[in-house]
Write a protein that holds these residues in place. Structure first.
Motif, mmCIF file in Angstrom:
data_model
loop_
_atom_site.group_PDB
_atom_site.id
_atom_site.type_symbol
_atom_site.label_atom_id
_atom_site.label_comp_id
_atom_site.label_asym_id
_atom_site.label_seq_id
_atom_site.Cartn_x
_atom_site.Cartn_y
_atom_site.Cartn_z
ATOM 1 N N TRP A 74 0.892 -1.409 0.259
ATOM 2 C CA TRP A 74 -0.045 -0.066 0.357
ATOM 3 C C TRP A 74 1.001 1.040 0.484
ATOM 4 C CZ3 TRP A 74 -3.473 -1.922 4.710
ATOM 5 C CH2 TRP A 74 -4.788 -2.842 4.240
ATOM 6 N N GLN A 75 0.673 2.190 -0.773
ATOM 7 C CA GLN A 75 1.361 3.852 -0.817
ATOM 8 C C GLN A 75 0.556 4.345 0.099
ATOM 9 O OE1 GLN A 75 4.396 3.474 -2.436
ATOM 10 N NE2 GLN A 75 4.873 5.398 -2.090
ATOM 11 N N VAL A 76 0.936 4.715 0.699
ATOM 12 C CA VAL A 76 0.555 6.451 1.728
ATOM 13 C C VAL A 76 1.756 7.217 1.593
ATOM 14 C CG1 VAL A 76 -0.606 6.485 3.933
ATOM 15 C CG2 VAL A 76 -0.562 4.166 3.508
ATOM 16 N N GLY A 77 1.426 8.436 0.983
ATOM 17 C CA GLY A 77 2.148 8.867 0.649
ATOM 18 C C GLY A 77 3.763 8.486 -0.021
ATOM 19 N N ASN A 78 5.118 9.360 1.223
ATOM 20 C CA ASN A 78 5.987 8.314 0.727
ATOM 21 C C ASN A 78 6.472 6.596 1.248
ATOM 22 O OD1 ASN A 78 6.945 10.652 -0.861
ATOM 23 N ND2 ASN A 78 7.635 11.470 0.644
ATOM 24 N N LEU A 79 4.749 6.593 2.028
ATOM 25 C CA LEU A 79 5.249 4.984 2.438
ATOM 26 C C LEU A 79 5.166 3.888 2.150
ATOM 27 C CD1 LEU A 79 4.522 6.748 6.080
ATOM 28 C CD2 LEU A 79 6.636 5.991 5.256
ATOM 29 N N LYS A 80 5.735 2.971 1.781
ATOM 30 C CA LYS A 80 5.305 1.956 1.293
ATOM 31 C C LYS A 80 5.265 0.304 2.562
ATOM 32 C CE LYS A 80 6.426 0.694 -3.356
ATOM 33 N NZ LYS A 80 7.969 -0.416 -4.179
ATOM 34 N N LEU A 81 3.943 0.211 2.823
ATOM 35 C CA LEU A 81 3.005 -0.555 4.336
ATOM 36 C C LEU A 81 3.295 -2.008 2.838
ATOM 37 C CD1 LEU A 81 0.510 2.124 5.545
ATOM 38 C CD2 LEU A 81 3.082 1.627 5.421
ATOM 39 N N HIS A 82 3.199 -3.355 3.785
ATOM 40 C CA HIS A 82 3.010 -4.296 3.557
ATOM 41 C C HIS A 82 1.160 -3.969 3.557
ATOM 42 C CE1 HIS A 82 7.014 -6.193 4.281
ATOM 43 N NE2 HIS A 82 6.642 -4.722 3.295
ATOM 44 N N GLY A 83 0.208 -4.037 2.242
ATOM 45 C CA GLY A 83 -0.451 -4.510 2.874
ATOM 46 C C GLY A 83 -1.263 -5.421 3.546
ATOM 47 N N GLN A 84 -0.849 -6.544 2.767
ATOM 48 C CA GLN A 84 -0.811 -8.430 3.717
ATOM 49 C C GLN A 84 -0.861 -8.239 4.753
ATOM 50 O OE1 GLN A 84 1.713 -8.105 2.261
ATOM 51 N NE2 GLN A 84 2.826 -9.072 3.087
ATOM 52 N N VAL A 85 0.683 -7.773 5.418
ATOM 53 C CA VAL A 85 0.176 -7.810 7.128
ATOM 54 C C VAL A 85 -1.022 -6.884 8.194
ATOM 55 C CG1 VAL A 85 2.075 -7.377 9.101
ATOM 56 C CG2 VAL A 85 2.676 -7.646 7.022
ATOM 57 N N PHE A 86 -1.082 -5.912 6.979
ATOM 58 C CA PHE A 86 -2.072 -4.897 8.135
ATOM 59 C C PHE A 86 -3.848 -5.749 8.064
ATOM 60 C CE2 PHE A 86 0.315 -1.359 7.274
ATOM 61 C CZ PHE A 86 0.543 -0.885 8.679
ATOM 62 N N LEU A 87 -3.706 -6.440 6.456
ATOM 63 C CA LEU A 87 -5.452 -7.488 6.952
ATOM 64 C C LEU A 87 -5.254 -8.830 8.406
ATOM 65 C CD1 LEU A 87 -5.479 -7.505 2.531
ATOM 66 C CD2 LEU A 87 -6.649 -5.926 4.222
ATOM 67 N N THR A 88 -3.951 -9.388 8.412
ATOM 68 C CA THR A 88 -3.996 -10.006 8.756
ATOM 69 C C THR A 88 -3.814 -9.827 9.619
ATOM 70 O OG1 THR A 88 -1.590 -11.012 8.532
ATOM 71 C CG2 THR A 88 -3.202 -11.485 6.610
ATOM 72 N N SER A 89 -3.373 -8.516 10.405
ATOM 73 C CA SER A 89 -3.212 -7.890 11.713
ATOM 74 C C SER A 89 -5.000 -8.124 12.690
ATOM 75 C CB SER A 89 -2.214 -7.018 12.126
ATOM 76 O OG SER A 89 -1.182 -7.489 11.649
ATOM 77 N N TRP A 90 -5.644 -7.425 11.408
ATOM 78 C CA TRP A 90 -6.865 -6.754 11.792
ATOM 79 C C TRP A 90 -7.512 -7.925 11.685
ATOM 80 C CZ3 TRP A 90 -6.612 -2.721 7.200
ATOM 81 C CH2 TRP A 90 -6.252 -1.057 7.528
ATOM 82 N N PHE A 91 -7.462 -8.782 11.190
ATOM 83 C CA PHE A 91 -8.175 -10.066 11.060
ATOM 84 C C PHE A 91 -7.731 -11.035 12.463
ATOM 85 C CE2 PHE A 91 -8.953 -14.980 10.885
ATOM 86 C CZ PHE A 91 -10.050 -14.762 10.390
ATOM 87 N N VAL A 92 -6.538 -10.835 13.246
ATOM 88 C CA VAL A 92 -6.530 -11.254 14.492
ATOM 89 C C VAL A 92 -7.297 -10.725 15.516
ATOM 90 C CG1 VAL A 92 -4.772 -11.688 16.072
ATOM 91 C CG2 VAL A 92 -4.272 -12.112 13.420
ATOM 92 N N ILE A 93 -6.419 -9.227 15.422
ATOM 93 C CA ILE A 93 -7.157 -8.036 16.886
ATOM 94 C C ILE A 93 -8.867 -8.229 16.632
ATOM 95 C CG2 ILE A 93 -7.765 -5.755 16.860
ATOM 96 C CD1 ILE A 93 -4.769 -5.763 15.674
ATOM 97 N N ALA A 94 -9.568 -8.490 15.083
ATOM 98 C CA ALA A 94 -11.209 -9.122 14.935
ATOM 99 C C ALA A 94 -11.703 -10.320 16.155
ATOM 100 C CB ALA A 94 -11.122 -8.401 13.781
ATOM 101 N N LEU A 95 -10.600 -10.682 15.302
ATOM 102 C CA LEU A 95 -11.025 -12.355 16.815
ATOM 103 C C LEU A 95 -10.530 -12.010 18.332
ATOM 104 C CD1 LEU A 95 -9.156 -14.944 14.776
ATOM 105 C CD2 LEU A 95 -11.846 -14.744 15.084
ATOM 106 N N LEU A 96 -9.709 -11.684 18.493
ATOM 107 C CA LEU A 96 -9.672 -10.770 19.870
ATOM 108 C C LEU A 96 -10.675 -10.569 20.334
ATOM 109 C CD1 LEU A 96 -5.915 -10.863 19.365
ATOM 110 C CD2 LEU A 96 -7.143 -12.598 20.995
ATOM 111 N N LEU A 97 -10.958 -9.127 19.302
ATOM 112 C CA LEU A 97 -12.124 -8.276 20.451
ATOM 113 C C LEU A 97 -13.713 -9.080 20.347
ATOM 114 C CD1 LEU A 97 -11.226 -5.114 18.058
ATOM 115 C CD2 LEU A 97 -11.117 -5.869 20.482
#
Length: 252
Positions: A24-47
């Motif tokens: 994911w391109q956010v401004g000048n930053l390149k983020l690993h989108g797949q990590v955010f997607l699976t991390s949000w999934f894990v956080i959602a499970l815990l919530l």
């Protein structure tokens, strides 16, 4: 020949999509989108698990409430064993968050067929399969034990760098860098190796042959979460042990 070996090594590893990311391109930053997607999934499970456990609290727990209370008691016992009776309570949320996030992340990689979900590029995998995640968790642990040391010992925390002799100052400073490095690479290496082994076996042999390896992977994934949380608690205790250490020993 060596160049051919290097080419084959990296090519075949890349065929298993090691290091191939969905960015994911956010401004000048390149983020690993797949990590955010699976991390949000894990956080959602815990919530969701937390909501189900607390939506109708009973005096005599059952179901999800009983399970989550058992988990809480386990985490409290882990923190108490490392930090002591007098110091462990404020650190239960931090230690528990580390343990639960890593545990669920590791198991998601072993139980959920992430690779069946297609992305424009790269593939989904457990959050702890990415070195950025494990380094971030290790750096949070480093901040936690620095905070613990300063909050309990103030400027006296710096004495550990020159005791018993100032000659050891470089080694003491190096130790602060090696702790997060060892935490991050241990977790990342074990999770990545487990997923690579299972992936290779699935490609080479029928489905049922890798099942024992997958079961072993679930066990080692749980152990890795426990090791990370235990070491984090031990480092926090080490940072605080100069404050009231004798008193802790007397009551121990």
């Amino acid at each position: 020949m060596l160049s051919d070996f290097n080419y084959l090594t990296f090519t075949h590893l890349a065929s298993l999509e090691v290091g191939h990311h969905f960015y994911w391109q956010v401004g000048n930053l390149k983020l690993h989108g797949q990590v955010f997607l699976t991390s949000w999934f894990v956080i959602a499970l815990l919530l969701v698990a937390s909501f189900l456990a607390t939506k109708s609290i009973q005096r005599i727990p059952s179901g999800m409430q009983n399970f989550m209370e058992y988990v809480l008691e386990f985490i409290q016992g882990l923190a108490k064993n490392q930090l002591g009776e007098k110091e462990y309570r404020p650190w239960v949320p931090f230690i528990g968050t580390l343990f639960l996030f890593i545990f669920v992340s590791n198991w998601s990689g072993a139980l959920i067929p992430w690779r069946l979900i297609k992305l424009p590029e790269g593939e989904l995998a457990a959050p702890t399969n990415d070195i950025n995640t494990t380094v971030a968790l290790a750096l949070l642990t480093s901040l936690a034990y620095f905070y613990a040391g300063f909050s309990k010992r103030g400027l006296g925390y710096f004495r550990k760098y020159i005791e018993p002799t100032p000659i050891l100052l470089p080694i003491a400073i190096l130790e602060d860098f090696t702790k997060p490095l060892s935490l991050s690479f241990r977790l990342f290496g074990n999770i990545l190796a487990d997923e690579l082994v299972v992936g290779v076996l699935v490609l080479l042999v029928p489905l049922f042959v890798p099942l024992p390896i997958m079961a072993l992977g679930l066990f080692t994934s749980a152990i890795q979460a426990l090791v990370f949380a235990t070491l984090a608690a031990a480092y926090i205790h080490e940072a605080m042990e100069g404050h009231g250490g004798e008193e802790h020993e007397e009551h121990g």
